[in-house]
Design an enzyme around this catalytic site. Structure first.
Site, short mmCIF file in Angstrom:
data_model
loop_
_atom_site.label_atom_id
_atom_site.label_comp_id
_atom_site.label_asym_id
_atom_site.label_seq_id
_atom_site.Cartn_x
_atom_site.Cartn_y
_atom_site.Cartn_z
N GLY A 119 44.30 48.38 32.96
CA GLY A 119 45.25 49.38 33.44
C GLY A 119 44.81 50.81 33.25
O GLY A 119 45.64 51.72 33.28
N GLY A 120 43.50 51.04 33.08
CA GLY A 120 43.02 52.39 32.89
C GLY A 120 43.32 53.29 34.07
O GLY A 120 43.69 54.46 33.89
N ASP A 122 43.34 40.57 38.09
CA ASP A 122 42.41 40.37 36.97
C ASP A 122 42.42 38.90 36.61
O ASP A 122 43.48 38.26 36.61
CB ASP A 122 42.79 41.22 35.76
CG ASP A 122 41.61 41.44 34.82
OD1 ASP A 122 41.05 40.44 34.32
OD2 ASP A 122 41.25 42.60 34.59
N ILE A 143 39.58 37.38 43.49
CA ILE A 143 39.33 38.43 44.49
C ILE A 143 38.28 37.96 45.49
O ILE A 143 38.31 38.34 46.66
CB ILE A 143 38.90 39.73 43.79
CG1 ILE A 143 40.05 40.25 42.90
CG2 ILE A 143 38.49 40.79 44.79
CD1 ILE A 143 39.70 41.47 42.10
N GLU A 144 37.41 37.10 45.03
CA GLU A 144 36.35 36.57 45.89
C GLU A 144 36.92 35.81 47.08
O GLU A 144 36.27 35.69 48.13
CB GLU A 144 35.44 35.67 45.06
CG GLU A 144 34.23 35.12 45.79
CD GLU A 144 33.37 34.26 44.89
OE1 GLU A 144 32.63 33.42 45.43
OE2 GLU A 144 33.45 34.42 43.65
N SER A 172 37.45 48.66 40.16
CA SER A 172 36.45 48.71 39.10
C SER A 172 35.75 47.35 39.06
O SER A 172 36.06 46.51 38.21
CB SER A 172 37.12 49.02 37.75
OG SER A 172 36.15 49.12 36.72
N CYS A 204 30.36 45.24 36.45
CA CYS A 204 29.22 46.17 36.40
C CYS A 204 27.90 45.48 36.08
O CYS A 204 26.83 46.07 36.23
CB CYS A 204 29.49 47.27 35.38
SG CYS A 204 29.62 46.67 33.66
#
Length: 263
Positions: free
Chosen positions: A2-3, A22, A44-45, A62, A65
């Site tokens: 939740g950033g 998420d 999400i994929e 986001s 990474c």
């Protein structure tokens, strides 16, 4: 956890979260506690057009990474962990009503990736105007060094040419009182000390500082005696952030430890 929603709160933006995603159940519980909405655990994929079309005007992303981090294998667009972002971009260009605004953040390394080129191509095909940045919290007056890549895009109006012609390394500021321009600001904001910054967080209702619940337990110190700790003093104006992907000599999943006395 939740950033980005927290950033919108601090910016005093008027918004409603249409959907959050998420796969981590604990992260979703924390998100629900803070923002009163349970994120979807849908992959999400595998999201389809019908699940995303006309849902939101602003996408905040986001992606994982690991495919781009300098400490990893840098498998980039071929890394299986890139599939979720690839799918989002593929679906994005099929939407009848795509979002007006798009913000994405990732690690330093994404800026030289094939995935970045793929993302920019998809955004441009929808007539998004794009600006890119490499920034870290210290530039915002926060005592932390964590260089990150940011892409902001909008379909509503162009950015000034000097911002879109390169990946910007400084904080943008409005170049005129009318808000028509945007210029790079070279001025740096000195962050507060860690003592000052954390003191506000740890302050209890009675005015006393709650340190005990944040101390590293003795059992952890004994168990991790062979590892390295990144230790900063209360008067330090910097801290680090690292995860299990940063090698085997640091305590996994931690950041800087603050050596505290009286704060």
């Amino acid at each position: 956890m939740g950033g980005m929603a927290s950033a919108l709160n601090q910016a005093k933006s008027l918004y409603r979260v249409a959907e959050a995603y998420d796969m981590n159940l604990n992260a979703n519980l924390a998100y629900e506690l803070n923002f009163h909405i349970r994120p979807s655990c849908s992959s999400i994929e595998n999201l389809k057009k019908r699940q995303l079309d006309k849902k939101a005007r602003f996408w905040l992303l986001s992606p994982p990474c690991q495919p781009y981090t300098r400490a990893g294998k840098q498998e980039d667009i071929n890394d299986p962990r890139s599939r979720s972002f690839l799918n989002l971009l593929e679906v994005l260009v099929t939407l009848d009503t795509p979002p007006d605004y798009f913000l994405m953040e990732n690690v330093k390394g994404f800026d030289t990736s094939k995935m970045r080129e793929f993302m920019l191509t998809k955004l441009r095909s929808l007539s998004f105007h794009i600006a890119e940045f490499l920034l870290q919290p210290k530039q915002f007056g926060i005592p932390n060094t964590r260089l990150r890549y940011y892409c902001i895009a909008r379909r509503t109006k162009p950015f000034p040419g000097e911002v879109t012609s390169q990946i910007n390394l400084s904080i943008p500021s409005m170049g005129s009182s009318t808000g028509q321009g945007m210029a790079d600001s070279k001025a740096t904001v000195q962050p507060p000390t860690l003592g000052e910054f954390l003191g506000k967080v740890l302050l209890k209702d009675d005015g006393k500082t709650d340190i005990e619940s944040f101390l590293v337990p003795q059992r952890v110190l004994k168990r991790c005696g062979g590892y390295r700790f990144d230790i900063a003093a209360p008067w330090s104006r910097d801290s680090a952030c690292f995860t299990k992907g940063y090698g085997t000599t640091h305590v996994k999943g931690t950041g800087t430890d603050d050596a505290v006395g009286q704060m």
